[in-house]
Motif scaffolding. Structure first.
Motif, short mmCIF file in Angstrom:
data_model
loop_
_atom_site.label_atom_id
_atom_site.label_comp_id
_atom_site.label_asym_id
_atom_site.label_seq_id
_atom_site.Cartn_x
_atom_site.Cartn_y
_atom_site.Cartn_z
N TYR A 15 -0.55 19.48 -1.77
CA TYR A 15 -1.40 19.30 -0.60
C TYR A 15 -1.13 17.96 0.08
CZ TYR A 15 -5.55 18.21 2.14
OH TYR A 15 -6.40 17.82 3.16
N LEU A 16 -1.08 16.89 -0.74
CA LEU A 16 -0.91 15.55 -0.17
C LEU A 16 0.47 15.39 0.47
CD1 LEU A 16 -2.53 13.41 -3.02
CD2 LEU A 16 -3.50 13.91 -0.76
N VAL A 17 1.51 15.76 -0.25
CA VAL A 17 2.86 15.57 0.26
C VAL A 17 3.09 16.35 1.55
CG1 VAL A 17 5.30 16.03 -0.23
CG2 VAL A 17 3.86 14.97 -1.97
N ASN A 18 2.42 17.49 1.69
CA ASN A 18 2.65 18.35 2.84
C ASN A 18 1.65 18.16 3.97
OD1 ASN A 18 5.01 20.05 2.02
ND2 ASN A 18 3.66 20.50 0.30
N GLU A 19 0.75 17.19 3.86
CA GLU A 19 -0.15 16.91 4.97
C GLU A 19 0.68 16.60 6.22
OE1 GLU A 19 -4.31 15.01 3.83
OE2 GLU A 19 -2.66 13.87 2.95
N PRO A 20 0.37 17.20 7.34
CA PRO A 20 1.21 17.02 8.54
C PRO A 20 1.44 15.56 8.93
CG PRO A 20 -0.31 18.84 8.87
CD PRO A 20 -0.70 18.19 7.57
N HIS A 21 0.39 14.73 8.82
CA HIS A 21 0.56 13.35 9.30
C HIS A 21 1.51 12.54 8.43
CE1 HIS A 21 -2.51 12.47 6.15
NE2 HIS A 21 -1.89 11.30 6.11
N ARG A 22 1.78 13.00 7.21
CA ARG A 22 2.67 12.26 6.31
C ARG A 22 4.15 12.52 6.59
NH1 ARG A 22 0.42 10.70 0.90
NH2 ARG A 22 -1.81 11.11 0.92
N LEU A 48 -4.07 1.15 7.37
CA LEU A 48 -4.01 2.36 8.19
C LEU A 48 -3.37 3.45 7.33
CD1 LEU A 48 -2.77 0.81 11.56
CD2 LEU A 48 -5.11 1.50 10.97
N ARG A 49 -4.19 4.20 6.64
CA ARG A 49 -3.69 5.12 5.62
C ARG A 49 -2.74 6.15 6.19
NH1 ARG A 49 -4.32 2.14 1.27
NH2 ARG A 49 -6.48 1.50 0.92
N ASP A 50 -3.03 6.67 7.37
CA ASP A 50 -2.16 7.69 7.94
C ASP A 50 -0.74 7.17 8.12
OD1 ASP A 50 -4.29 9.35 7.95
OD2 ASP A 50 -4.42 9.61 10.12
N LYS A 51 -0.61 5.87 8.43
CA LYS A 51 0.71 5.28 8.61
C LYS A 51 1.34 4.91 7.26
CE LYS A 51 -0.34 3.48 13.23
NZ LYS A 51 0.46 4.48 13.96
N ASN A 52 0.54 4.34 6.36
CA ASN A 52 1.06 4.01 5.03
C ASN A 52 1.63 5.26 4.35
OD1 ASN A 52 0.08 1.43 5.45
ND2 ASN A 52 -1.79 1.75 4.27
N GLU A 53 0.96 6.37 4.56
CA GLU A 53 1.34 7.60 3.86
C GLU A 53 2.64 8.18 4.42
OE1 GLU A 53 -2.36 9.62 4.32
OE2 GLU A 53 -3.30 8.54 2.64
N VAL A 54 2.96 7.89 5.68
CA VAL A 54 4.26 8.27 6.22
C VAL A 54 5.37 7.57 5.44
CG1 VAL A 54 5.79 8.10 8.22
CG2 VAL A 54 3.41 8.77 8.54
N VAL A 55 5.21 6.26 5.25
CA VAL A 55 6.21 5.47 4.53
C VAL A 55 6.30 5.93 3.08
CG1 VAL A 55 6.93 3.15 3.89
CG2 VAL A 55 5.82 3.53 6.10
N ALA A 56 5.15 6.20 2.47
CA ALA A 56 5.13 6.63 1.07
C ALA A 56 5.93 7.92 0.89
CB ALA A 56 3.68 6.84 0.62
N ASN A 57 5.77 8.86 1.79
CA ASN A 57 6.50 10.12 1.68
C ASN A 57 8.01 9.91 1.75
OD1 ASN A 57 4.40 11.97 1.31
ND2 ASN A 57 5.22 13.35 2.86
N GLU A 114 0.83 -1.20 0.00
CA GLU A 114 0.00 0.00 0.00
C GLU A 114 0.87 1.26 0.00
OE1 GLU A 114 -3.20 0.19 -0.37
OE2 GLU A 114 -3.55 -1.97 -0.30
N SER A 115 1.93 1.24 0.77
CA SER A 115 2.82 2.40 0.85
C SER A 115 3.54 2.64 -0.46
CB SER A 115 3.84 2.19 1.98
OG SER A 115 3.20 2.02 3.22
N VAL A 116 4.01 1.57 -1.08
CA VAL A 116 4.69 1.69 -2.37
C VAL A 116 3.74 2.25 -3.43
CG1 VAL A 116 5.67 0.35 -4.27
CG2 VAL A 116 6.42 -0.10 -1.95
N CYS A 117 2.51 1.75 -3.46
CA CYS A 117 1.55 2.22 -4.46
C CYS A 117 1.13 3.65 -4.19
CB CYS A 117 0.33 1.30 -4.50
SG CYS A 117 0.71 -0.35 -5.16
#
Length: 248
Positions: free
Chosen positions: A137-144, A169-178, A97-100
């Motif tokens: 917007y997405l890249v700079n979301e605080p939780h990422r 858990l999208r908030d966590k996947n998106e940390v890894v994605a960033n 999920e994080s890679v995608c």
């Protein structure tokens, strides 16, 4: 308009597909649904991959973002995983999920640049700014974003068990994605390494360190550096003087 939607989806496919010259997906069936975007394990009666999107109307930026994410699931061999007691193994699903997600961000940013001068049709002239705004917007979301003082390895040590238990858990996947996004942006055609995830059905059943090692070994020599750099993100550095590192 369906003709416009087809242009947008084909533009996404044209941005991603050349990174995977070893794969020929054939026809993709794209359907609308309210259950959220998804690439289905079950193919259509004709043997086509089916992707569901929830974007609607003329929100082309959402179509780009959603379709890029789900298309990369298909390229990640998502349907090639072994099943245990009838259930598809998902302990490493969070990483896919994080890679995608990283690939989706990459695609939105890439098309934003391309459409500044090469929109897929005249009616999309000027839409590059909307894509760029979405990416920003997405890249700079605080939780990422991790605090500057915290490494992904440290964060991962605290969150690994929850990721394995709940891979969406999208908030966590998106940390890894960033954290992975810059590596995809720095290296030409780096997205192609996604095509070597889950290459063997048994890979998905491995613990995370072995899962990453199987990915590294499956990649051609020329693409292994990107995977090694991703692995390094999860490695905890030893004290000064000890040159070894260990996956947390």
């Amino acid at each position: 308009p369906m003709a416009d939607l087809r242009l947008v989806l084909e533009a996404v496919a044209a941005e991603i597909a050349p990174r995977f010259p070893q794969r020929r997906l054939g026809t993709l069936r794209v359907v609308h649904g309210d259950g959220g975007p998804m690439a289905f394990y079950e193919k259509s009666a004709e043997g086509d991959y089916v992707i569901r999107l929830s974007a609607q109307h003329s929100r082309w930026h959402q179509f780009v973002y959603q379709f890029a994410h789900e298309l990369c699931h298909v390229y990640s061999n998502f349907d090639n995983k072994a099943a245990v007691h009838g259930e598809v193994e998902r302990s490493n699903q969070w990483f896919e999920e994080s890679v995608c997600e990283a690939a989706a961000l990459y695609t939105v940013k890439s098309l934003a640049r391309r459409w500044e001068t090469e929109p897929p049709a005249p009616q999309f002239a000027g839409y590059a700014a909307t894509l760029k705004a979405l990416a920003d917007y997405l890249v700079n979301e605080p939780h990422r974003n991790l605090p500057p003082s915290r490494s992904l390895a440290s964060w991962f040590k605290a969150n690994h068990s929850s990721l394995e238990d709940s891979p969406y858990l999208r908030d966590k996947n998106e940390v890894v994605a960033n954290q992975m996004l810059p590596l995809f942006e720095e290296t030409p055609d780096a997205l192609g390494v996604i095509g070597y995830l889950n290459l063997r059905p048994e890979d998905a059943n491995r613990d995370f360190a072995d899962y990453l090692q199987a990915w590294y070994e499956a990649c051609p020599e020329a693409q292994r550096d990107v995977v090694q750099r991703i692995i390094a993100l999860f490695e905890e550095k030893r004290p000064e003087g000890d040159t070894k590192s260990v996956l947390v």
